[in-house]
Design a protein around this motif. Structure first.
Motif, PDB file in Angstrom:
ATOM      1  N   ARG A 251       1.006  -1.015   0.015  1.00  0.00           N
ATOM      2  CA  ARG A 251      -0.312   0.292   0.200  1.00  0.00           C
ATOM      3  C   ARG A 251       0.890   1.242   0.155  1.00  0.00           C
ATOM      4  NH1 ARG A 251       0.192   2.543   4.367  1.00  0.00           N
ATOM      5  NH2 ARG A 251       0.633   1.644   6.978  1.00  0.00           N
ATOM      6  N   THR A 252       0.576   2.338  -0.773  1.00  0.00           N
ATOM      7  CA  THR A 252       1.085   3.663  -0.774  1.00  0.00           C
ATOM      8  C   THR A 252       0.393   4.868  -0.848  1.00  0.00           C
ATOM      9  OG1 THR A 252       2.725   2.673  -1.918  1.00  0.00           O
ATOM     10  CG2 THR A 252       2.243   5.318  -2.510  1.00  0.00           C
ATOM     11  N   LEU A 253       0.333   5.240   0.817  1.00  0.00           N
ATOM     12  CA  LEU A 253      -0.542   6.601   0.854  1.00  0.00           C
ATOM     13  C   LEU A 253       0.487   7.439   1.021  1.00  0.00           C
ATOM     14  CD1 LEU A 253      -1.835   5.114   4.137  1.00  0.00           C
ATOM     15  CD2 LEU A 253      -2.652   5.120   1.991  1.00  0.00           C
ATOM     16  N   ASP A 254      -0.348   8.982   0.936  1.00  0.00           N
ATOM     17  CA  ASP A 254      -0.018   9.881   0.762  1.00  0.00           C
ATOM     18  C   ASP A 254       0.837  10.453   2.352  1.00  0.00           C
ATOM     19  OD1 ASP A 254       0.603  12.688   1.335  1.00  0.00           O
ATOM     20  OD2 ASP A 254      -0.507  13.741  -0.123  1.00  0.00           O
ATOM     21  N   SER A 255       2.235  10.323   2.143  1.00  0.00           N
ATOM     22  CA  SER A 255       2.229  10.371   4.564  1.00  0.00           C
ATOM     23  C   SER A 255       1.928  12.060   4.547  1.00  0.00           C
ATOM     24  CB  SER A 255       4.236  10.253   3.745  1.00  0.00           C
ATOM     25  OG  SER A 255       4.571  11.431   3.173  1.00  0.00           O
ATOM     26  N   ARG A 256       1.690  12.904   4.319  1.00  0.00           N
ATOM     27  CA  ARG A 256       1.634  14.176   4.715  1.00  0.00           C
ATOM     28  C   ARG A 256      -0.194  14.099   4.788  1.00  0.00           C
ATOM     29  NH1 ARG A 256       2.446  17.327  -0.808  1.00  0.00           N
ATOM     30  NH2 ARG A 256       1.658  15.189  -1.354  1.00  0.00           N
ATOM     31  N   ARG A 257      -1.019  13.183   5.280  1.00  0.00           N
ATOM     32  CA  ARG A 257      -2.357  13.044   5.095  1.00  0.00           C
ATOM     33  C   ARG A 257      -2.072  11.396   6.329  1.00  0.00           C
ATOM     34  NH1 ARG A 257      -7.331  11.994   1.122  1.00  0.00           N
ATOM     35  NH2 ARG A 257      -9.465  11.934   3.257  1.00  0.00           N
ATOM     36  N   TYR A 258      -1.294  10.400   5.499  1.00  0.00           N
ATOM     37  CA  TYR A 258      -1.838   9.611   6.497  1.00  0.00           C
ATOM     38  C   TYR A 258       0.062   8.954   6.932  1.00  0.00           C
ATOM     39  CZ  TYR A 258      -6.265   8.434   4.123  1.00  0.00           C
ATOM     40  OH  TYR A 258      -7.295   8.606   3.893  1.00  0.00           O
ATOM     41  N   PRO A 259       0.318   9.839   7.577  1.00  0.00           N
ATOM     42  CA  PRO A 259       2.047   9.695   8.751  1.00  0.00           C
ATOM     43  C   PRO A 259       1.995   8.165   9.222  1.00  0.00           C
ATOM     44  CG  PRO A 259       0.689  11.296  10.033  1.00  0.00           C
ATOM     45  CD  PRO A 259      -0.042  10.951   9.065  1.00  0.00           C
ATOM     46  N   ALA A 260       3.094   7.679   9.135  1.00  0.00           N
ATOM     47  CA  ALA A 260       3.180   6.168   9.748  1.00  0.00           C
ATOM     48  C   ALA A 260       3.235   6.654  10.967  1.00  0.00           C
ATOM     49  CB  ALA A 260       4.809   5.956   9.755  1.00  0.00           C
ATOM     50  N   ILE A 261       2.464   5.383  11.384  1.00  0.00           N
ATOM     51  CA  ILE A 261       1.782   5.575  13.315  1.00  0.00           C
ATOM     52  C   ILE A 261       3.522   4.913  14.139  1.00  0.00           C
ATOM     53  CG2 ILE A 261       0.093   4.632  14.781  1.00  0.00           C
ATOM     54  CD1 ILE A 261      -1.803   4.537  11.955  1.00  0.00           C
ATOM     55  N   GLU A 262       4.250   4.995  14.309  1.00  0.00           N
ATOM     56  CA  GLU A 262       5.129   5.038  14.862  1.00  0.00           C
ATOM     57  C   GLU A 262       5.085   3.560  16.117  1.00  0.00           C
ATOM     58  OE1 GLU A 262       8.105   5.331  13.093  1.00  0.00           O
ATOM     59  OE2 GLU A 262       7.269   6.336  11.962  1.00  0.00           O
ATOM     60  N   ASP A 263       4.147   3.867  17.179  1.00  0.00           N
ATOM     61  CA  ASP A 263       4.001   3.180  17.925  1.00  0.00           C
ATOM     62  C   ASP A 263       3.299   1.604  17.879  1.00  0.00           C
ATOM     63  OD1 ASP A 263       1.479   4.487  17.878  1.00  0.00           O
ATOM     64  OD2 ASP A 263       0.892   4.636  19.802  1.00  0.00           O
ATOM     65  N   MET A 264       2.783   1.239  16.359  1.00  0.00           N
ATOM     66  CA  MET A 264       2.102   0.295  16.219  1.00  0.00           C
ATOM     67  C   MET A 264       3.416  -0.398  15.035  1.00  0.00           C
ATOM     68  SD  MET A 264      -1.180   1.061  14.439  1.00  0.00           S
ATOM     69  CE  MET A 264      -2.757   1.345  15.372  1.00  0.00           C
ATOM     70  N   THR A 265       3.759  -1.400  15.031  1.00  0.00           N
ATOM     71  CA  THR A 265       4.648  -2.754  14.543  1.00  0.00           C
ATOM     72  C   THR A 265       3.535  -1.842  12.860  1.00  0.00           C
ATOM     73  OG1 THR A 265       2.846  -4.845  13.673  1.00  0.00           O
ATOM     74  CG2 THR A 265       4.471  -4.112  15.527  1.00  0.00           C
ATOM     75  N   PRO A 266       4.826  -2.568  11.728  1.00  0.00           N
ATOM     76  CA  PRO A 266       4.360  -2.013  10.048  1.00  0.00           C
ATOM     77  C   PRO A 266       3.048  -3.060  10.298  1.00  0.00           C
ATOM     78  CG  PRO A 266       6.367  -2.778   9.883  1.00  0.00           C
ATOM     79  CD  PRO A 266       6.080  -2.812  11.816  1.00  0.00           C
ATOM     80  N   GLU A 267       2.704  -4.500  10.570  1.00  0.00           N
ATOM     81  CA  GLU A 267       1.528  -5.189  10.437  1.00  0.00           C
ATOM     82  C   GLU A 267       0.934  -4.335  10.681  1.00  0.00           C
ATOM     83  OE1 GLU A 267       0.636 -10.115  11.108  1.00  0.00           O
ATOM     84  OE2 GLU A 267       1.875  -9.452  11.387  1.00  0.00           O
ATOM     85  N   GLU A 268       0.463  -4.117  12.313  1.00  0.00           N
ATOM     86  CA  GLU A 268      -0.599  -3.591  12.993  1.00  0.00           C
ATOM     87  C   GLU A 268      -0.858  -1.784  12.140  1.00  0.00           C
ATOM     88  OE1 GLU A 268       0.419  -4.964  17.414  1.00  0.00           O
ATOM     89  OE2 GLU A 268       1.341  -3.337  16.699  1.00  0.00           O
ATOM     90  N   GLU A 269      -0.324  -1.719  11.496  1.00  0.00           N
ATOM     91  CA  GLU A 269      -0.972  -0.757  10.950  1.00  0.00           C
ATOM     92  C   GLU A 269      -1.203  -0.675   9.706  1.00  0.00           C
ATOM     93  OE1 GLU A 269       1.275   4.142   8.667  1.00  0.00           O
ATOM     94  OE2 GLU A 269       2.838   2.018  10.065  1.00  0.00           O
ATOM     95  N   PHE A 270      -0.478  -1.697   9.282  1.00  0.00           N
ATOM     96  CA  PHE A 270      -0.853  -2.305   8.176  1.00  0.00           C
ATOM     97  C   PHE A 270      -2.814  -3.122   7.961  1.00  0.00           C
ATOM     98  CE2 PHE A 270      -3.162  -5.643   4.811  1.00  0.00           C
ATOM     99  CZ  PHE A 270      -3.058  -4.825   3.585  1.00  0.00           C
ATOM    100  N   HIS A 271      -3.362  -3.338   8.873  1.00  0.00           N
ATOM    101  CA  HIS A 271      -4.368  -3.692   9.346  1.00  0.00           C
ATOM    102  C   HIS A 271      -5.312  -2.314   9.624  1.00  0.00           C
ATOM    103  CE1 HIS A 271      -3.540  -7.819   8.370  1.00  0.00           C
ATOM    104  NE2 HIS A 271      -2.990  -7.509   8.610  1.00  0.00           N
ATOM    105  N   HIS A 272      -4.344  -1.458  11.113  1.00  0.00           N
ATOM    106  CA  HIS A 272      -5.475  -0.320  11.059  1.00  0.00           C
ATOM    107  C   HIS A 272      -6.214   0.256  10.094  1.00  0.00           C
ATOM    108  CE1 HIS A 272      -6.180   3.083  13.237  1.00  0.00           C
ATOM    109  NE2 HIS A 272      -5.249   3.875  12.482  1.00  0.00           N
ATOM    110  N   ARG A 273      -5.191   0.522   9.230  1.00  0.00           N
ATOM    111  CA  ARG A 273      -5.534   1.624   7.883  1.00  0.00           C
ATOM    112  C   ARG A 273      -5.989   1.114   7.018  1.00  0.00           C
ATOM    113  NH1 ARG A 273      -3.484   6.677   8.748  1.00  0.00           N
ATOM    114  NH2 ARG A 273      -1.519   6.726   9.458  1.00  0.00           N
ATOM    115  N   ILE A 274      -6.120  -0.613   6.685  1.00  0.00           N
ATOM    116  CA  ILE A 274      -6.890  -1.274   5.062  1.00  0.00           C
ATOM    117  C   ILE A 274      -8.487  -0.935   6.202  1.00  0.00           C
ATOM    118  CG2 ILE A 274      -7.669  -3.585   4.818  1.00  0.00           C
ATOM    119  CD1 ILE A 274      -5.410  -2.042   3.008  1.00  0.00           C
ATOM    120  N   ALA A 275      -9.022  -1.336   8.093  1.00  0.00           N
ATOM    121  CA  ALA A 275      -9.669  -0.722   8.635  1.00  0.00           C
ATOM    122  C   ALA A 275     -10.712   0.322   7.907  1.00  0.00           C
ATOM    123  CB  ALA A 275      -9.520  -1.427   9.579  1.00  0.00           C
TER     124      ALA A 275
END
Length: 168
Positions: free
Chosen positions: A13-37
């Motif tokens: 997945r590719t997101l605009d980092s200005r609109r969707y900054p990385a959620i650093e306190d989540m693992t990459p997998e947790e963030e993936f599922h969070h965004r996909i939700a």
């Protein structure tokens, strides 16, 4: 009907980092599922997917070098620069580089003996080719992302891209 011999696929997945900054306190997998939700139809399609490799998070994918040709060497297009995997022409662009490069190398050897000429100016065509490939990719992809705000516009833009690929 064709069924692949592999039941594996890659998902990115590719997101605009200005609109969707990385959620650093989540693992990459947790963030993936969070965004996909946020996209229920996609989440439903992925509900039974099992990862076989660890999820990774990267920063910006785009890059460009200042030059792709030097004395006795040249790079391929994706070594020179990269815009985005969307509408990727990477393989075709690499074939173009190999085609032009092989001919230029053969010309350099054609002189024979001590007169072989591998000076970088003899390979300027590859330099120009790589700059043009990167410019075209950036133009196509940046406008595709702009068009995604409205499905009808994006659909029309996809037709432009398809025409460019088929008739270029």
């Amino acid at each position: 009907y064709h069924r692949s011999e592999s039941n594996l696929a890659s998902i990115g997945r590719t997101l605009d980092s200005r609109r969707y900054p990385a959620i650093e306190d989540m693992t990459p997998e947790e963030e993936f599922h969070h965004r996909i939700a946020s996209f229920p139809a996609i989440a439903q399609q992925l509900q039974n997917v099992r990862a076989i490799r660890p999820f990774v998070r990267t920063g910006r994918l785009q890059y460009a070098s200042s030059q792709s040709v030097g004395h006795r060497h040249f790079t391929t297009n994706n070594t020179f620069g990269f815009t985005d995997a969307l509408y990727s022409n990477g393989l075709i662009n690499t074939f173009e580089t190999v085609f032009y490069g092989a001919n230029l190398i053969l010309e350099a050897f054609a002189a024979g003996g001590r007169d072989e000429d591998f000076a970088s100016d003899k390979f300027e065509a590859i330099e120009r080719l790589h700059h043009e490939q990167l410019r075209q990719a950036d133009w196509m992809i940046s406008n595709a992302y702009r068009a995604m705000k409205d499905f009808r516009t994006w659909n029309a833009w996809t037709q432009v891209w398809l025409g460019q690929v088929l008739f270029n």
